[in-house]
Enzyme design. Structure first.
Site, PDB file in Angstrom:
ATOM      1  N   TRP A 141       0.822  -1.212   0.000  1.00 56.44           N
ATOM      2  CA  TRP A 141       0.000   0.000   0.000  1.00 56.44           C
ATOM      3  C   TRP A 141       0.853   1.257   0.000  1.00 56.44           C
ATOM      4  O   TRP A 141       0.477   2.269  -0.604  1.00 56.44           O
ATOM      5  CB  TRP A 141      -0.984  -0.034   1.163  1.00 56.44           C
ATOM      6  CG  TRP A 141      -1.901  -1.207   1.048  1.00 56.44           C
ATOM      7  CD1 TRP A 141      -1.906  -2.336   1.815  1.00 56.44           C
ATOM      8  CD2 TRP A 141      -2.900  -1.411   0.028  1.00 56.44           C
ATOM      9  NE1 TRP A 141      -2.858  -3.215   1.360  1.00 56.44           N
ATOM     10  CE2 TRP A 141      -3.479  -2.680   0.263  1.00 56.44           C
ATOM     11  CE3 TRP A 141      -3.363  -0.646  -1.037  1.00 56.44           C
ATOM     12  CZ2 TRP A 141      -4.506  -3.189  -0.533  1.00 56.44           C
ATOM     13  CZ3 TRP A 141      -4.372  -1.154  -1.836  1.00 56.44           C
ATOM     14  CH2 TRP A 141      -4.934  -2.414  -1.578  1.00 56.44           C
ATOM     15  N   ASP A 143      -1.606   6.513   6.376  1.00 59.22           N
ATOM     16  CA  ASP A 143      -2.690   5.637   5.959  1.00 59.22           C
ATOM     17  C   ASP A 143      -2.922   4.662   7.107  1.00 59.22           C
ATOM     18  O   ASP A 143      -2.111   3.780   7.366  1.00 59.22           O
ATOM     19  CB  ASP A 143      -2.284   4.894   4.678  1.00 59.22           C
ATOM     20  CG  ASP A 143      -3.321   3.872   4.227  1.00 59.22           C
ATOM     21  OD1 ASP A 143      -4.349   3.700   4.917  1.00 59.22           O
ATOM     22  OD2 ASP A 143      -3.091   3.218   3.184  1.00 59.22           O
ATOM     23  N   LYS A 168     -12.181  -2.226   7.687  1.00 62.62           N
ATOM     24  CA  LYS A 168     -11.454  -3.074   8.624  1.00 62.62           C
ATOM     25  C   LYS A 168     -11.991  -2.887  10.048  1.00 62.62           C
ATOM     26  O   LYS A 168     -12.588  -3.797  10.606  1.00 62.62           O
ATOM     27  CB  LYS A 168      -9.956  -2.759   8.605  1.00 62.62           C
ATOM     28  CG  LYS A 168      -9.150  -3.561   7.599  1.00 62.62           C
ATOM     29  CD  LYS A 168      -9.151  -2.988   6.217  1.00 62.62           C
ATOM     30  CE  LYS A 168      -8.116  -3.715   5.360  1.00 62.62           C
ATOM     31  NZ  LYS A 168      -8.100  -3.234   3.980  1.00 62.62           N
TER      32      LYS A 168
END
Length: 361
Positions: A103, A172, A196
């Site tokens: 990511w 992030d 999540k």
């Protein structure tokens, strides 16, 4: 009564059962409105209360100061990969990155489209087994920002201490927001996809320092400017109303558990069961992440060979353990133990791991 799965999916992931039950109860008649929350106008008083409740609860749980804005956006963390440099990477500046997984690679790739970038530190050569430590922050004082990924779902690593950056720090936090206490004021901007720890997919939370937002350029398209969403209180266009409603219910559930401090303690216990099974296996199971970088949210491990891995995953599914296959970048297995995964599921998985080892050595 149906049997709930032991849900270890990496995302979309487990949602607290009480939240699902409350949403089910309110689904067709929200607050005696005669409508589902999905049918409410986003300009209505009924929805406004939901929207404001989510904002208030998030501020309360994360101790977000008044000097920060809270935004509910769409497009996932992936849109933030572009939106951040589009707003904050001026032509005479450099965006700095610490590389800890797939990511952060994607965030870097998008930033390169808008300006100069620099990799400050990376653990890629070790297949991202750890969070880089001891890297220098000297010489970045004129940088646009420093970007990190706080938790790495694929590789099972997580930052324990965040860098004290001389330039705006952006994180992030899609896969570990609300899993532990953090000092919001260390960051200029935090973003997190909801799927999540915050609820279902569809809404992305952005927490940004007002002072930092004021440095944004005016060149981005209207809907991609943070100022647009600040000025409209995240109601510039139709927001993902149901996802924000679910977010508010999840935040209420976190508060009922005792807040983030209590959630952190539970997460440490949950991860401890599984890491103990790995450590006590005499290397039958091997953790991918080094001990100092192990994630509370994504526990990655391998077995002695591919045949045993396939057998483990097959038998695990037969026992109602779902989502344990590791990402192809690492192989093996991955147990995602997000906030909503109950302690009993982690205890059961640890017991199964020990049983499987005994039967297959």
């Amino acid at each position: 009564m149906f049997l709930r799965a032991y849900n270890f999916n990496a995302g979309p992931a487990a949602i607290p059962l009480p939240v699902l039950e409350k949403a089910q109860k309110e689904l067709v008649n929200f607050n005696n409105s005669g409508m589902s929350v999905m049918e409410l106008s986003h300009r209505s008083k009924e929805y406004e209360d939901v929207h404001n409740r989510a904002n208030t609860l998030l501020r309360e749980l994360l101790l977000i100061p008044d000097s920060y804005e809270v935004l509910f956006l769409q497009g996932g963390a992936s849109l933030q990969f572009s939106m951040i440099p589009m707003n904050f990477l001026q032509q005479d500046k450099t965006a700095h990155f610490v590389m800890t997984g797939a990511w952060s690679e994607k965030a870097l790739k998008e930033a390169k489209r808008f300006g100069e970038t620099r990799i400050l530190a990376s653990s890629k050569e070790e297949n991202y087994t750890h969070i880089p430590q001891g890297f220098s922050l000297e010489g970045i004082e004129d940088g646009a920002y420093l970007h990190i990924t706080s938790n790495n779902t694929i590789f099972g690593t997580q930052w324990t201490d965040y860098p004290t950056s001389p330039i705006p720090l952006i994180a992030d936090m899609s896969s570990d927001i609300l899993c532990k206490e953090i000092d919001i004021e260390k960051f200029s901007l935090i973003y997190a996809g909801a799927q999540k720890n915050l609820g279902p997919s569809g809404v992305t939370v952005v927490i940004a320092k007002k002072e930092f937002l004021e440095t944004a350029t005016d060149d981005a398209p209207t809907i991609l400017k943070y100022s647009t969403h600040v000025d409209s209180q995240s109601l510039y266009n139709t927001p993902p109303t149901f996802s924000i409603y679910m977010l508010s219910l999840v935040l209420e559930w976190v508060k009922e558990q005792g807040g983030v401090k209590a959630i952190q303690k539970m997460n440490e216990e949950k991860a401890g069961y599984i890491y103990s099974a790995i450590e006590q296996s005499n290397k039958f199971y091997k953790a991918h992440a080094t001990e100092d970088s192990r994630s509370l949210m994504n526990i990655t491990f391998t077995l002695p060979n591919e045949e045993l891995t396939k057998k483990f995953l097959t038998e695990a599914k037969e026992r109602n353990f779902i989502g344990l296959a590791g990402h192809r970048s690492v192989g093996g297995c991955r147990a995602s133990t997000y906030n909503a995964v109950p302690k009993e599921a982690c205890e059961a998985l640890a017991a199964f791991m020990k049983e499987f080892q005994e039967n297959n050595q």
